[in-house]
Design a protein around this motif. Structure first.
Motif, mmCIF file in Angstrom:
data_model
loop_
_atom_site.group_PDB
_atom_site.id
_atom_site.type_symbol
_atom_site.label_atom_id
_atom_site.label_comp_id
_atom_site.label_asym_id
_atom_site.label_seq_id
_atom_site.Cartn_x
_atom_site.Cartn_y
_atom_site.Cartn_z
ATOM 1 N N THR A 354 -10.908 54.161 -17.503
ATOM 2 C CA THR A 354 -12.318 53.878 -17.746
ATOM 3 C C THR A 354 -12.985 55.131 -18.307
ATOM 4 N N ARG A 355 -13.915 54.919 -19.231
ATOM 5 C CA ARG A 355 -14.620 56.017 -19.903
ATOM 6 C C ARG A 355 -15.721 56.517 -18.970
ATOM 7 N N GLU A 356 -15.497 57.656 -18.352
ATOM 8 C CA GLU A 356 -16.419 58.181 -17.342
ATOM 9 C C GLU A 356 -16.608 59.690 -17.481
ATOM 10 N N HIS A 357 -17.684 60.162 -16.869
ATOM 11 C CA HIS A 357 -17.827 61.598 -16.652
ATOM 12 C C HIS A 357 -16.711 62.071 -15.722
ATOM 13 N N VAL A 358 -16.389 63.350 -15.804
ATOM 14 C CA VAL A 358 -15.440 63.947 -14.859
ATOM 15 C C VAL A 358 -16.117 65.107 -14.144
ATOM 16 N N PRO A 359 -15.656 65.450 -12.946
ATOM 17 C CA PRO A 359 -16.258 66.572 -12.225
ATOM 18 C C PRO A 359 -15.882 67.913 -12.840
#
Length: 402
Positions: A354-359
């Protein structure tokens, strides 16, 4: 001289990015949905060490909401934020390369998913060339799907016929599963290397060897996975360190993702727990000025793709319990950086990334405490920050985080 440890929690996303609609991922939130599911079970997600590093604040910046039940730490011990991928993909190589300062500015080739499951996924003319080159009579699968499901479905027929099981996902990947003892591991690697040369013609990023073992009804993957990956298109942090005579200790599938380039020592392990132990051993060996670069694959392979929310939650808590063991082994000027390469929301439909922000979580020598990094426009900011910490030439892409 300072050292650095970078750990990629493979697929640990913090919420959909603004361009998630382009990938069909609006609303995806790996951490947020895991935390909400766990709280609904009456047992909140317990990640006290990650919370102390600012995970909650990073997740809130990325998704707009504090993860349900996550501990609140008013003064995180390090710098915290989230990053959006500038590469036009959500695959493993693109995410890792961008973390190390090499965004991908081109489109990979992909295998389309047909509405009619009887239509073969892979181009027949390329498959025929592969069969002829490898002296194969054909293959099984030839579809999009989960590897574990396809091994269960075709495992018996594979053992009887000797035909490899071939499948793909929404990533740019061609995967080949065979029984390690019946087919042979060396033969698997040979046919994968041949497949990579052929599928390079249509821009496929990876060919992955997926060996398994066991008996009918009880097949299981082995630790013999090997990725045949297109080389990064330009220099990465690993290349820059190698050119400077520094050590790079690669843990897990890092070696495969970078094709061995810029790596001085490789350690493997079967599962996150073993890889965490290898990380400690590598840290003991790593010389001043060196990098320990780790991928913890279970989050993605075992829990994200299999849509196992409970397993993902348990694995996060196990990693959180490991963190104090790691941080107590750091020297005063060592840097620890935690991030991810993409998301893989275990509550999301399907079985793909899934296309998400990462920490972006930083801790250790020279890291400003309780420093909010906000939302960064590229994963490459992590690599640039590590480069500065290690005192080497700046990378071509990325901005330092402080």
């Amino acid at each position: 001289m300072a050292r650095a440890v970078v750990i990629v929690l493979d697929s640990f996303g913090l919420g959909a990015t603004p361009d998630a609609a382009d990938f069909g991922d609006v609303g995806a939130d790996t951490l947020g949905h895991i935390a909400s599911w766990r709280e609904a079970q009456g047992r909140p997600l317990r990640l006290p060490q990650l919370a102390a590093l600012g995970l909650g604040q990073a997740a809130q910046a990325a998704s707009g909401a504090w993860p349900a039940g996550l501990d609140r730490c008013a003064e995180p011990l390090g710098a915290f934020g989230a990053a959006r991928e500038s590469s036009r993909a959500k695959d493993t190589p693109s995410g890792h390369w961008e973390l190390m300062g090499c965004p991908v500015d081109f489109e990979w080739g992909y295998f389309p998913q047909h509405d009619d499951p009887s239509v073969p996924t892979f181009p027949e003319h390329l498959m025929r060339r592969w069969y002829d080159a490898c002296e194969l009579d054909g293959s099984l699968g030839n579809c999009h799907g989960s590897g574990t499901t396809l091994i269960e479905r075709y495992g018996d027929e594979h053992v009887r016929s000797g035909l490899p099981i071939c499948y793909t996902s929404n990533d740019s990947v061609f995967q080949i599963a065979v029984h390690e003892r019946h087919f042979g591991l060396d033969r698997l690697y040979a046919i994968c290397a041949t497949a990579k040369r052929i599928f390079d013609e249509i821009g496929i990023a990876r060919v992955i060897a997926r060996p398994f073992d066991g008996q009918p009804g009880a097949y299981r993957r082995t630790a013999g996975r090997h990725d045949y990956t297109t080389p990064a298109p330009s220099a990465t942090l690993l290349d820059t360190l190698a050119a400077a005579g520094r050590e790079v200790h690669a843990i897990g599938k890092i070696h495969d993702i970078f094709g061995g380039r810029g790596i001085t020592k490789h350690r493997s392990g079967d599962g996150n727990a073993a890889l965490c132990e290898e990380t400690l051993l590598a840290l003991d060996e790593c010389a001043d000025g060196g990098l320990v670069f780790v991928n913890l694959v279970d989050f993605d392979m075992l829990y994200g793709h299999r849509r196992d929310v409970a397993g993902y939650a348990d694995a996060l808590e196990a990693f959180d319990r490991f963190l104090p063991t790691l941080t107590t082994r750091l020297r005063g000027d060592d840097l620890l950086a935690l991030s991810a390469d993409h998301g893989c929301d275990p509550s999301w439909p399907g079985n793909d990334h899934t296309r998400e922000h990462v920490p972006l979580l930083f801790y250790g020598g020279g890291v400003p405490a309780a420093r909010s990094l906000g939302i960064r426009d590229s994963f490459a900011d992590l690599g640039q920050t590590v480069a500065r910490h290690l005192g080497i030439a700046p990378l071509q892409h990325g901005r330092t985080c402080w």
